[in-house]
Design a protein around this motif. Structure first.
Motif, PDB file in Angstrom:
ATOM      1  N   LYS A  17      -8.156  -6.382 -14.051  1.00 29.72           N
ATOM      2  CA  LYS A  17      -8.187  -7.324 -12.923  1.00 29.72           C
ATOM      3  C   LYS A  17      -8.848  -6.694 -11.708  1.00 29.72           C
ATOM      4  CE  LYS A  17      -7.125 -11.346 -11.196  1.00 29.72           C
ATOM      5  NZ  LYS A  17      -7.713 -12.594 -11.732  1.00 29.72           N
ATOM      6  N   LEU A  18      -8.625  -5.396 -11.495  1.00 31.17           N
ATOM      7  CA  LEU A  18      -9.266  -4.688 -10.392  1.00 31.17           C
ATOM      8  C   LEU A  18     -10.786  -4.750 -10.535  1.00 31.17           C
ATOM      9  CD1 LEU A  18      -9.373  -2.740  -7.955  1.00 31.17           C
ATOM     10  CD2 LEU A  18      -9.119  -0.853  -9.599  1.00 31.17           C
ATOM     11  N   LEU A  24       5.394   5.256  -2.531  1.00 31.92           N
ATOM     12  CA  LEU A  24       4.325   4.397  -3.042  1.00 31.92           C
ATOM     13  C   LEU A  24       2.984   4.836  -2.483  1.00 31.92           C
ATOM     14  CD1 LEU A  24       5.869   0.818  -2.639  1.00 31.92           C
ATOM     15  CD2 LEU A  24       5.994   2.327  -4.614  1.00 31.92           C
ATOM     16  N   PHE A  25       1.981   4.842  -3.352  1.00 29.66           N
ATOM     17  CA  PHE A  25       0.622   5.095  -2.892  1.00 29.66           C
ATOM     18  C   PHE A  25      -0.129   3.770  -2.908  1.00 29.66           C
ATOM     19  CE2 PHE A  25      -3.878   6.463  -3.692  1.00 29.66           C
ATOM     20  CZ  PHE A  25      -4.099   6.945  -2.410  1.00 29.66           C
ATOM     21  N   ALA A  46      -5.763  -4.036  -3.205  1.00 36.53           N
ATOM     22  CA  ALA A  46      -5.080  -2.738  -3.192  1.00 36.53           C
ATOM     23  C   ALA A  46      -4.217  -2.599  -4.430  1.00 36.53           C
ATOM     24  CB  ALA A  46      -4.223  -2.585  -1.938  1.00 36.53           C
ATOM     25  N   ILE A  47      -4.198  -1.415  -4.997  1.00 33.31           N
ATOM     26  CA  ILE A  47      -3.268  -1.085  -6.078  1.00 33.31           C
ATOM     27  C   ILE A  47      -2.105  -0.314  -5.473  1.00 33.31           C
ATOM     28  CG2 ILE A  47      -2.884   0.334  -8.123  1.00 33.31           C
ATOM     29  CD1 ILE A  47      -5.550  -0.384  -9.152  1.00 33.31           C
ATOM     30  N   SER A  70       4.534   2.875 -12.337  1.00 33.31           N
ATOM     31  CA  SER A  70       4.506   1.412 -12.257  1.00 33.31           C
ATOM     32  C   SER A  70       3.584   0.987 -11.123  1.00 33.31           C
ATOM     33  CB  SER A  70       5.907   0.855 -12.015  1.00 33.31           C
ATOM     34  OG  SER A  70       6.777   1.222 -13.062  1.00 33.31           O
ATOM     35  N   SER A  71       2.797  -0.049 -11.369  1.00 33.33           N
ATOM     36  CA  SER A  71       1.824  -0.432 -10.352  1.00 33.33           C
ATOM     37  C   SER A  71       1.582  -1.933 -10.350  1.00 33.33           C
ATOM     38  CB  SER A  71       0.493   0.292 -10.591  1.00 33.33           C
ATOM     39  OG  SER A  71      -0.080  -0.091 -11.828  1.00 33.33           O
ATOM     40  N   MET A  72       0.998  -2.387  -9.256  1.00 34.25           N
ATOM     41  CA  MET A  72       0.597  -3.792  -9.155  1.00 34.25           C
ATOM     42  C   MET A  72      -0.624  -3.899  -8.265  1.00 34.25           C
ATOM     43  SD  MET A  72       3.480  -5.517  -6.662  1.00 34.25           S
ATOM     44  CE  MET A  72       3.664  -5.024  -4.932  1.00 34.25           C
TER      45      MET A  72
END
Length: 275
Positions: A10-11, A103-104, A22-23, A39-41
């Motif tokens: 999707k990125l 979180l990054f 942003a991830i 874990s990411s979004m």
């Protein structure tokens, strides 16, 4: 692994469309947390989740808001969250988990768009400078002999035809910079009228003080507001001196960079007559 692939896929789609996103990734987790490290979004510039999750709830909601702010700033950041609502220190969220999460937020900014209404000698020099600075460039003109790859290399969109009508069809958003430099100023006023109420970050029009005053007076008679006209940088550029196409182009691109970064500089438009 499958979730990661979906986020990255999707990125890539967003980057192909030149969208700012942003991830958000959990890079450290201590104690009880909604989800673990890795874990990411992916979120867009309005905070909508495009893919993935970091656990939902208050943490995810706050992370989305923070991501929106950093997308606007066009910078990435590492943020620590305290998930103990009874804690007295740290970036506290009203949660009962009791853990801590880092979180990054990795921001992928869209390329700023530069629209040149006119393909004259000044526009030619501007396009070359803007390409070096990384802008996505669109040039509009009705003259086929001027609008070509030889004069405008590395330009994404060369739009031949009626400048004013084609300008109505170009996508203009808050990351768009517009420079009006039509041949002999023939279409300057009409082009300005088309973009005046847009969300463009910058609208600049070349011309002398007398020409600017006449144009503004004409647009005021046609129901344009003083508030809208006050956003226009005209006379265009910074007061750097010089009169060659290269020097004028440098003055204009320097002004655009100053607007982009919010810097106080000697704008030529500040010396124009009041209207």
């Amino acid at each position: 692994m499958l979730e990661d692939k979906k986020v990255l896929s999707k990125l890539n789609q967003c980057l192909d469309k030149n969208e700012s996103v942003a991830i958000i990734t959990i890079v450290e987790a201590e104690g009880s947390t909604p989800r673990g490290v890795g874990s990411s979004m992916l979120v867009d510039e309005e905070g909508n989740i495009l893919e993935g999750t970091i656990g939902g709830g208050v943490l995810e909601q706050k992370a989305r808001k923070d991501a929106v702010n950093y997308i606007k700033k066009r910078q990435s950041s590492l943020i620590d969250y305290n998930l103990d609502r009874d804690s007295k220190t740290g970036n506290i969220l009203p949660m009962a988990c009791g853990g801590q999460v880092s979180l990054f937020i990795k921001v992928y900014s869209s390329r700023e768009k530069l629209i040149l209404a006119g393909a004259g000698h000044v526009a030619e020099k501007i396009a070359k400078m803007a390409n070096i600075l990384g802008y996505s460039i669109t040039v509009l003109d009705s003259r086929e002999e001027r609008l070509n790859d030889q004069l405008f290399p590395n330009v994404e969109n060369l739009i031949l035809g009626n400048i004013v009508e084609n300008l109505k069809k170009v996508d203009i958003d808050h990351n768009t910079f517009i420079i009006i430099v039509t041949h002999g100023h023939k279409y300057d006023q009409d082009a300005l009228e088309v973009v005046l109420k847009s969300n463009a970050k910058y609208i600049g029009m070349i011309g002398s003080k007398n020409k600017v005053k006449t144009t503004f007076d004409n647009l005021l008679e046609k129901s344009s507001s003083k508030e809208d006209l006050s956003k226009v940088y005209s006379p265009i550029g910074l007061d750097l001196g010089g009169e060659t196409p290269e020097e004028i182009a440098l003055s204009i691109m320097a002004e655009i960079q100053a607007v982009k970064y919010g810097k106080e500089v000697p704008h030529l438009y500040k010396s124009r007559w009041e209207f």
